[in-house]
Design a protein around this motif. Sequence first.
Motif, PDB file in Angstrom:
ATOM      1  N   ASP A  46       0.830  -1.209   0.000  1.00  0.00           N
ATOM      2  CA  ASP A  46       0.000   0.000   0.000  1.00  0.00           C
ATOM      3  C   ASP A  46       0.864   1.259   0.000  1.00  0.00           C
ATOM      4  OD1 ASP A  46      -2.283  -1.550   0.094  1.00  0.00           O
ATOM      5  OD2 ASP A  46      -2.638  -1.245   2.238  1.00  0.00           O
ATOM      6  N   VAL A  49       2.423   1.837  -3.376  1.00  0.00           N
ATOM      7  CA  VAL A  49       1.424   2.325  -4.334  1.00  0.00           C
ATOM      8  C   VAL A  49       1.176   3.813  -4.117  1.00  0.00           C
ATOM      9  CG1 VAL A  49      -1.011   2.231  -4.996  1.00  0.00           C
ATOM     10  CG2 VAL A  49       0.286   0.118  -4.716  1.00  0.00           C
ATOM     11  N   GLU A  50       0.978   4.204  -2.867  1.00  0.00           N
ATOM     12  CA  GLU A  50       0.716   5.613  -2.570  1.00  0.00           C
ATOM     13  C   GLU A  50       1.900   6.490  -2.988  1.00  0.00           C
ATOM     14  OE1 GLU A  50      -1.979   7.122  -1.606  1.00  0.00           O
ATOM     15  OE2 GLU A  50      -3.104   5.242  -1.545  1.00  0.00           O
ATOM     16  N   LEU A  61       6.448   4.690 -11.246  1.00  0.00           N
ATOM     17  CA  LEU A  61       5.280   3.844 -11.517  1.00  0.00           C
ATOM     18  C   LEU A  61       5.669   2.553 -12.233  1.00  0.00           C
ATOM     19  CD1 LEU A  61       2.885   6.689 -12.658  1.00  0.00           C
ATOM     20  CD2 LEU A  61       2.454   5.168 -10.721  1.00  0.00           C
ATOM     21  N   TYR A  64       8.267   0.425  -9.358  1.00  0.00           N
ATOM     22  CA  TYR A  64       7.714   0.006  -8.066  1.00  0.00           C
ATOM     23  C   TYR A  64       6.658  -1.082  -8.233  1.00  0.00           C
ATOM     24  CZ  TYR A  64       9.972   3.680  -5.297  1.00  0.00           C
ATOM     25  OH  TYR A  64      10.885   4.468  -4.649  1.00  0.00           O
ATOM     26  N   ILE A  65       6.151  -1.233  -9.444  1.00  0.00           N
ATOM     27  CA  ILE A  65       5.109  -2.220  -9.697  1.00  0.00           C
ATOM     28  C   ILE A  65       5.572  -3.639  -9.369  1.00  0.00           C
ATOM     29  CG2 ILE A  65       5.782  -2.465 -12.133  1.00  0.00           C
ATOM     30  CD1 ILE A  65       2.223  -2.719 -10.619  1.00  0.00           C
ATOM     31  N   VAL A  68       5.382  -4.270  -5.622  1.00  0.00           N
ATOM     32  CA  VAL A  68       3.965  -4.148  -5.259  1.00  0.00           C
ATOM     33  C   VAL A  68       3.218  -5.439  -5.570  1.00  0.00           C
ATOM     34  CG1 VAL A  68       1.787  -3.059  -5.942  1.00  0.00           C
ATOM     35  CG2 VAL A  68       3.768  -1.640  -5.390  1.00  0.00           C
ATOM     36  N   TYR A  72       1.678  -7.995  -2.676  1.00  0.00           N
ATOM     37  CA  TYR A  72       0.242  -8.276  -2.590  1.00  0.00           C
ATOM     38  C   TYR A  72      -0.021  -9.778  -2.732  1.00  0.00           C
ATOM     39  CZ  TYR A  72      -1.502  -3.443  -2.630  1.00  0.00           C
ATOM     40  OH  TYR A  72      -1.822  -2.147  -2.294  1.00  0.00           O
ATOM     41  N   ILE A 170      -2.907   0.655 -10.653  1.00  0.00           N
ATOM     42  CA  ILE A 170      -2.484   0.244  -9.314  1.00  0.00           C
ATOM     43  C   ILE A 170      -3.372   0.836  -8.217  1.00  0.00           C
ATOM     44  CG2 ILE A 170      -0.110  -0.236  -9.978  1.00  0.00           C
ATOM     45  CD1 ILE A 170       0.704   2.443  -8.770  1.00  0.00           C
ATOM     46  N   LYS A 174      -5.002  -1.616  -5.424  1.00  0.00           N
ATOM     47  CA  LYS A 174      -4.920  -1.357  -3.982  1.00  0.00           C
ATOM     48  C   LYS A 174      -6.305  -1.444  -3.335  1.00  0.00           C
ATOM     49  CE  LYS A 174      -3.382   2.217  -0.690  1.00  0.00           C
ATOM     50  NZ  LYS A 174      -4.692   2.667  -0.192  1.00  0.00           N
TER      51      LYS A 174
END
Length: 233
Positions: A46, A49-50, A61, A64-65, A68, A72, A170, A174
Amino acid sequence: MDIKLPKKSSKLFQSTSNYLEFSHYGWGDIDSQFYGYIKGYKESADTLVEFALNSQRISVLDTYIFPVLFLYRQFIELSIKSLYLEYSDIPMEDKIQTIKSAGHNLMRMWNGLKPTLVDASFSEDEKGLINAVESYILQYHSFDKSSFKFRYPIDKESNPLLKDEERIDIANLKERMTELDNFFGGADGKLGHLQENKYEQEEYLREIEAEMKAEYEAEMRAEFESEMRDAMD
């Protein structure tokens, strides 16, 4: 500019006396440790993503995917395994074997947990919610079946794991993960309550059975003693 480089004398893992600079892990029972892992993976994803969304930078973007999506997936996998270990009625040795054989396969683990959730569902709405959760898990399983897709760019034969370009919302992801987190938390609370009630009922029945057995044995002793007295007279 002073560029820092590794030193042979430096340690990677060491403690510190500064309370707000060290992380403490390994405490508590297995349930507590599962909670720590699950919370850590979910909230770390989270946070990433933020940060990525707020950065408004393509370079963030698009990089970081990877953590992430891995984090998850770990959150989902451990949530399912935690509920399965805690609340499934099958023997523990069978549960351990199921987890070993399932590996990182989300659907195999979900299929192990699902009967427990269905048995605890008392309305069509609850059963419909379970089906919705299954849809989310199936989507993630189909997206990354072995959990390697976002840990490595290649497989064991050096073939690329990402064969086509894709775009993922994303912010939407989230939100969906938060919905799953809410479901898992609610399931944990409900199953725990039902388990406690079942234990109390079983304990009550054992007490009743023990009382009845004690009364029966007392009656039998009294009858035997009466017969012995009559025989002696």
